[in-house]
Design a protein around this motif. Structure first.
Motif, PDB file in Angstrom:
ATOM      1  N   MET B   1      -3.749 -55.859 -22.870  1.00  0.00           N
ATOM      2  CA  MET B   1      -5.072 -55.462 -23.341  1.00  0.00           C
ATOM      3  C   MET B   1      -5.297 -55.986 -24.748  1.00  0.00           C
ATOM      4  O   MET B   1      -4.426 -55.911 -25.602  1.00  0.00           O
ATOM      5  CB  MET B   1      -5.167 -53.929 -23.360  1.00  0.00           C
ATOM      6  CG  MET B   1      -6.529 -53.437 -23.741  1.00  0.00           C
ATOM      7  SD  MET B   1      -6.570 -51.630 -23.672  1.00  0.00           S
ATOM      8  CE  MET B   1      -8.213 -51.336 -24.242  1.00  0.00           C
ATOM      9  N   SER B   2      -6.456 -56.557 -24.955  1.00  0.00           N
ATOM     10  CA  SER B   2      -6.745 -57.138 -26.261  1.00  0.00           C
ATOM     11  C   SER B   2      -8.170 -56.785 -26.662  1.00  0.00           C
ATOM     12  O   SER B   2      -9.096 -56.887 -25.866  1.00  0.00           O
ATOM     13  CB  SER B   2      -6.559 -58.657 -26.152  1.00  0.00           C
ATOM     14  OG  SER B   2      -7.017 -59.265 -27.327  1.00  0.00           O
ATOM     15  N   LEU B   3      -8.331 -56.323 -27.896  1.00  0.00           N
ATOM     16  CA  LEU B   3      -9.648 -55.887 -28.368  1.00  0.00           C
ATOM     17  C   LEU B   3     -10.405 -57.053 -28.995  1.00  0.00           C
ATOM     18  O   LEU B   3      -9.831 -57.805 -29.791  1.00  0.00           O
ATOM     19  CB  LEU B   3      -9.486 -54.783 -29.408  1.00  0.00           C
ATOM     20  CG  LEU B   3      -8.726 -53.534 -28.976  1.00  0.00           C
ATOM     21  CD1 LEU B   3      -8.618 -52.558 -30.147  1.00  0.00           C
ATOM     22  CD2 LEU B   3      -9.433 -52.858 -27.813  1.00  0.00           C
ATOM     23  N   ASP B   4     -11.682 -57.180 -28.657  1.00  0.00           N
ATOM     24  CA  ASP B   4     -12.490 -58.200 -29.326  1.00  0.00           C
ATOM     25  C   ASP B   4     -13.138 -57.582 -30.567  1.00  0.00           C
ATOM     26  O   ASP B   4     -13.134 -56.359 -30.751  1.00  0.00           O
ATOM     27  CB  ASP B   4     -13.518 -58.808 -28.362  1.00  0.00           C
ATOM     28  CG  ASP B   4     -14.466 -57.767 -27.797  1.00  0.00           C
ATOM     29  OD1 ASP B   4     -14.557 -56.660 -28.389  1.00  0.00           O
ATOM     30  OD2 ASP B   4     -15.112 -58.039 -26.776  1.00  0.00           O
ATOM     31  N   GLU B  21     -17.300 -56.450 -42.735  1.00  0.00           N
ATOM     32  CA  GLU B  21     -17.204 -57.493 -41.715  1.00  0.00           C
ATOM     33  C   GLU B  21     -15.958 -58.373 -41.962  1.00  0.00           C
ATOM     34  O   GLU B  21     -15.285 -58.776 -41.023  1.00  0.00           O
ATOM     35  CB  GLU B  21     -18.486 -58.329 -41.731  1.00  0.00           C
ATOM     36  CG  GLU B  21     -18.774 -59.093 -40.468  1.00  0.00           C
ATOM     37  CD  GLU B  21     -19.017 -58.211 -39.246  1.00  0.00           C
ATOM     38  OE1 GLU B  21     -18.947 -58.736 -38.136  1.00  0.00           O
ATOM     39  OE2 GLU B  21     -19.268 -56.982 -39.390  1.00  0.00           O
ATOM     40  N   SER B  22     -15.642 -58.562 -43.241  1.00  0.00           N
ATOM     41  CA  SER B  22     -14.514 -59.446 -43.562  1.00  0.00           C
ATOM     42  C   SER B  22     -13.160 -58.810 -43.225  1.00  0.00           C
ATOM     43  O   SER B  22     -12.149 -59.499 -43.106  1.00  0.00           O
ATOM     44  CB  SER B  22     -14.546 -59.811 -45.053  1.00  0.00           C
ATOM     45  OG  SER B  22     -14.404 -58.623 -45.813  1.00  0.00           O
ATOM     46  N   ASP B  23     -13.173 -57.460 -43.044  1.00  0.00           N
ATOM     47  CA  ASP B  23     -11.920 -56.778 -42.681  1.00  0.00           C
ATOM     48  C   ASP B  23     -11.662 -56.816 -41.172  1.00  0.00           C
ATOM     49  O   ASP B  23     -10.576 -56.463 -40.714  1.00  0.00           O
ATOM     50  CB  ASP B  23     -11.962 -55.312 -43.120  1.00  0.00           C
ATOM     51  CG  ASP B  23     -11.926 -55.189 -44.637  1.00  0.00           C
ATOM     52  OD1 ASP B  23     -11.414 -56.133 -45.287  1.00  0.00           O
ATOM     53  OD2 ASP B  23     -12.423 -54.173 -45.161  1.00  0.00           O
ATOM     54  N   LEU B  24     -12.680 -57.202 -40.408  1.00  0.00           N
ATOM     55  CA  LEU B  24     -12.565 -57.130 -38.947  1.00  0.00           C
ATOM     56  C   LEU B  24     -11.363 -57.895 -38.377  1.00  0.00           C
ATOM     57  O   LEU B  24     -10.598 -57.320 -37.588  1.00  0.00           O
ATOM     58  CB  LEU B  24     -13.861 -57.629 -38.290  1.00  0.00           C
ATOM     59  CG  LEU B  24     -14.896 -56.569 -37.930  1.00  0.00           C
ATOM     60  CD1 LEU B  24     -16.075 -57.211 -37.211  1.00  0.00           C
ATOM     61  CD2 LEU B  24     -14.288 -55.483 -37.049  1.00  0.00           C
ATOM     62  N   PRO B  25     -11.175 -59.161 -38.761  1.00  0.00           N
ATOM     63  CA  PRO B  25     -10.056 -59.897 -38.146  1.00  0.00           C
ATOM     64  C   PRO B  25      -8.714 -59.211 -38.387  1.00  0.00           C
ATOM     65  O   PRO B  25      -7.914 -59.098 -37.454  1.00  0.00           O
ATOM     66  CB  PRO B  25     -10.115 -61.256 -38.851  1.00  0.00           C
ATOM     67  CG  PRO B  25     -11.529 -61.389 -39.311  1.00  0.00           C
ATOM     68  CD  PRO B  25     -11.979 -59.999 -39.658  1.00  0.00           C
ATOM     69  N   ALA B  26      -8.517 -58.725 -39.618  1.00  0.00           N
ATOM     70  CA  ALA B  26      -7.236 -58.076 -39.913  1.00  0.00           C
ATOM     71  C   ALA B  26      -7.067 -56.801 -39.083  1.00  0.00           C
ATOM     72  O   ALA B  26      -5.999 -56.557 -38.502  1.00  0.00           O
ATOM     73  CB  ALA B  26      -7.153 -57.749 -41.399  1.00  0.00           C
ATOM     74  N   LEU B  27      -8.138 -56.000 -38.981  1.00  0.00           N
ATOM     75  CA  LEU B  27      -8.066 -54.755 -38.201  1.00  0.00           C
ATOM     76  C   LEU B  27      -7.823 -55.062 -36.732  1.00  0.00           C
ATOM     77  O   LEU B  27      -7.042 -54.378 -36.049  1.00  0.00           O
ATOM     78  CB  LEU B  27      -9.371 -53.971 -38.347  1.00  0.00           C
ATOM     79  CG  LEU B  27      -9.466 -53.060 -39.564  1.00  0.00           C
ATOM     80  CD1 LEU B  27     -10.883 -52.537 -39.716  1.00  0.00           C
ATOM     81  CD2 LEU B  27      -8.494 -51.877 -39.397  1.00  0.00           C
ATOM     82  N   GLN B  28      -8.510 -56.086 -36.245  1.00  0.00           N
ATOM     83  CA  GLN B  28      -8.357 -56.469 -34.839  1.00  0.00           C
ATOM     84  C   GLN B  28      -6.891 -56.827 -34.565  1.00  0.00           C
ATOM     85  O   GLN B  28      -6.309 -56.392 -33.573  1.00  0.00           O
ATOM     86  CB  GLN B  28      -9.260 -57.666 -34.554  1.00  0.00           C
ATOM     87  CG  GLN B  28      -9.221 -58.124 -33.109  1.00  0.00           C
ATOM     88  CD  GLN B  28     -10.047 -59.391 -32.910  1.00  0.00           C
ATOM     89  OE1 GLN B  28     -10.689 -59.898 -33.848  1.00  0.00           O
ATOM     90  NE2 GLN B  28     -10.034 -59.908 -31.702  1.00  0.00           N
ATOM     91  N   ARG B  29      -6.313 -57.584 -35.501  1.00  0.00           N
ATOM     92  CA  ARG B  29      -4.909 -58.019 -35.348  1.00  0.00           C
ATOM     93  C   ARG B  29      -3.995 -56.789 -35.351  1.00  0.00           C
ATOM     94  O   ARG B  29      -3.126 -56.639 -34.493  1.00  0.00           O
ATOM     95  CB  ARG B  29      -4.554 -58.962 -36.493  1.00  0.00           C
ATOM     96  CG  ARG B  29      -3.544 -60.036 -36.116  1.00  0.00           C
ATOM     97  CD  ARG B  29      -3.496 -61.176 -37.129  1.00  0.00           C
ATOM     98  NE  ARG B  29      -3.698 -60.802 -38.525  1.00  0.00           N
ATOM     99  CZ  ARG B  29      -4.724 -61.218 -39.287  1.00  0.00           C
ATOM    100  NH1 ARG B  29      -5.666 -62.010 -38.778  1.00  0.00           N
ATOM    101  NH2 ARG B  29      -4.831 -60.832 -40.547  1.00  0.00           N
TER     102      ARG B  29
END
Lengths: 482, 95
Positions: B1-4, B21-29
């Motif tokens: 399972m992977s979150l977009d 918005e700039s924190d999104l990639p880190a949180l997603q990871r």
């Protein structure tokens, strides 16, 4: 009776299911030892558990569980010996923990049924899907301050039963009948006072429409309707709104709506996005709720006689018509009153007096059966005087009014006012003769075939005797002479 | 399972957490890392095993229906940043 909404392209059928929130009658709250009683000073019926302080743990109230089981038994529903509690997560200022403890996947009560009766005398079964226990929220006040809402947590954590019906309801009348019947059962059981005005019983109404024979279409939920009349009105206007949407080529969105009784319309309540995304999960503070079969049986053995059973017994035991029995069992206090009057007397005469003159007197004086100006024993005493021939039915009405006014017993009034029925045939014959002497023209008409005048003569004789003549003897005496 | 990223944004909104918005990639990871770690549990064969909801066979303890608490408004309101008389207050919420 079918209820169809006439659209442009033909008739539409109504599909309704109700979710009723019924506040449980208990001393303390579902998961805390704070008082569950109504109307305390703001924020005084609150424990730190209710206020959502860190580290506070919920401990379940045995009586609230018993009340849910009693209600389930009263709804002829399955009792689940093991049930669980889940957290229903949402943010609102009167919900300090940020979640409501509820039962989502494993409710304490499963499928049951309620029989409703409609105005035309027909009956229908409405299925119960489930009943579960959950916490009430606090109360927000928005009119105290221009910029702030005020929060009182007295109600937060009080036990509620959410009773969910199947989408079996097809008319506004059936919805009303269902709510009245459910409220009657709850009151008989003593598990909820059913008081919709004070909010201890509230209904969420799920409405959709469809063409005959179709599967269900999208429904809307009308939240927190607080009277039976409004539930019926809300269903009507919401169904018309949905038919208009479908017929104009649109589609109904599943959403939460609010009924505005002043404008007689429903309005969208919440943004559709995220609605119903409660992210339920099992409450880690609470182990499964396990109850014993023996305990359930013991609760069942101590249930009071319920309305349907009582009505059937009244029909069988007292030989009164189904309709009368239904009126008498509508409230337990009325049923008890009737039984006290009827015991050892003519039960039909008792039913006629209780439903007729007695109810009318309560209405007229604005009293309830609890503070009735005439006790069941006193009414029974008056019926005894009718039965043993001391007074006739017509005088009884006067005696009854006098009892209402003075609080005396029937026997005292009859004695004081000299209302004893005249059964002395000599006196009756004399009165008959006097009336005939006074009305020679009417007598001639009668003898020439105008039979209807018999009633006139009865009336005149009774009048001459101040209503105290024994009606049977008066009739007999008149027949003899005429 | 992977979150977009859209799902991450939605989870944050449901939890009422404001994120840049700039924190999104880190949180997603990070979230995907946690989920991936938890997903190892899927390797365990649990066919025919009842879900465990607690240790042992403990069931919920019940208390008697008596009033043992309440009447402590000061304590209840002790952490309220803006109490007014006997009430909590919050910025006006009207639906």
């Amino acid at each position: 009776m079918t209820y169809l909404i006439e659209g442009r392209d033909g008739p539409w059928e109504l599909v309704v299911g109700l979710e009723v929130h019924a506040q449980v009658i208990s001393q303390s709250k579902l998961f805390s030892g704070a008082s569950a009683s109504y109307g305390g000073e703001p924020n005084t019926h609150v424990s730190l558990v209710d206020a959502g302080f860190p580290g506070m743990l919920p401990v379940i109230n045995r009586e609230c569980v018993a009340q849910a089981v009693r209600t389930g038994l009263g709804l002829k529903a399955r009792v689940n010996l093991e049930s669980r509690f889940d957290r229903k997560n949402y943010f609102y200022a009167d919900l300090p923990t940020g979640y409501q403890i509820s039962q989502f996947t494993h409710p304490i009560i499963g499928e049951g049924a309620v029989e409703i009766e409609l105005a035309d005398g027909s009956t229908r079964m409405i299925g119960i899907t489930r009943l579960h226990l959950e916490q009430d929220a606090g109360k927000s006040m928005h009119d105290q301050d221009p910029a702030r809402s005020f929060i009182d947590l007295n109600r937060a954590g009080v036990a509620l039963m959410e009773i969910v019906s199947e989408p079996d309801i097809r008319t506004p009348e059936e919805a009303g009948a269902y709510l009245r019947k459910l409220r009657m059962i709850l009151r008989y059981l003593g598990t909820c006072d059913g008081n919709m005005e004070e909010g201890s019983m509230r209904a969420d109404v799920n409405v959709s429409v469809r063409k005959a024979g179709e599967p269900f279409r999208t429904r809307c939920e009308i939240k927190n309707v607080n009277s039976i009349r409004y539930v019926m009105q809300a269903i009507e206007v919401e169904a018309v709104r949905q038919v208009e949407i479908w017929e104009s080529g649109g589609s109904v969105d599943q959403e939460t709506r609010l009924f505005d009784p002043v404008r007689s319309e429903t309005r969208s309540l919440r943004s559709k996005e995220d609605a119903h995304d409660y992210r339920y999960f099992p409450d880690p503070d609470l182990l499964p709720l396990v109850i014993g079969e023996a305990w359930v049986q013991d609760l069942a053995a101590h249930l009071p006689e319920l309305p349907d059973a009582k009505r059937q017994r009244f029909q069988d035991e007292y030989g009164i018509p189904r309709y009368d029995a239904g009126v008498l069992v509508a409230e337990q206090a009325t049923a008890d009153f009737y039984e006290t009057v009827a015991r050892g007397r003519d039960p039909r005469l008792a039913a006629n007096w209780v439903i007729g003159d007695f109810f009318a007197a309560l209405n007229r004086t604005g009293r309830t059966i609890q503070d009735s100006p005439i006790s069941a024993a006193a009414l029974g005493g008056m019926l005894d005087l009718i039965t043993d021939g001391t007074i006739n039915g017509k005088i009884a009405k006067d005696v009854f009014e006098e009892m209402l006014a003075s609080g005396e017993t029937a026997a005292e009034i009859v004695e004081r006012k000299g209302l004893r029925q005249v059964t002395d045939t000599g006196a009756i014959d004399a009165a008959v003769q006097a009336v005939l002497d006074k009305n020679p023209d009417k007598l001639a008409e009668y003898r020439s075939g105008k039979d209807k005048l018999f009633g006139f003569f009865v009336g005149q004789v009774m009048k001459a005797m101040a209503g105290k003549g024994n009606p049977a003897l008066v009739n007999e005496a008149l027949k003899k002479v005429l | 399972m992977s979150l977009d990223p859209a799902t991450v944004r939605r989870i944050a909104r449901l939890a009422r957490i404001g994120i840049d918005e700039s924190d999104l990639p880190a949180l997603q990871r990070e979230l995907n890392g946690i989920l991936g770690w938890i997903e190892q549990l899927n390797e365990v064969d649990i066919d025919g095993v009842e879900p465990m909801v607690g240790t042992g066979h403990a069931a919920l303890r019940m208390r008697e229906d008596v009033v043992t608490d309440g009447g402590a408004r000061d304590a209840v309101l002790s952490n309220a940043p803006d109490a007014a008389g006997p009430y909590y207050t919050v910025p006006k919420v009207v639906e």
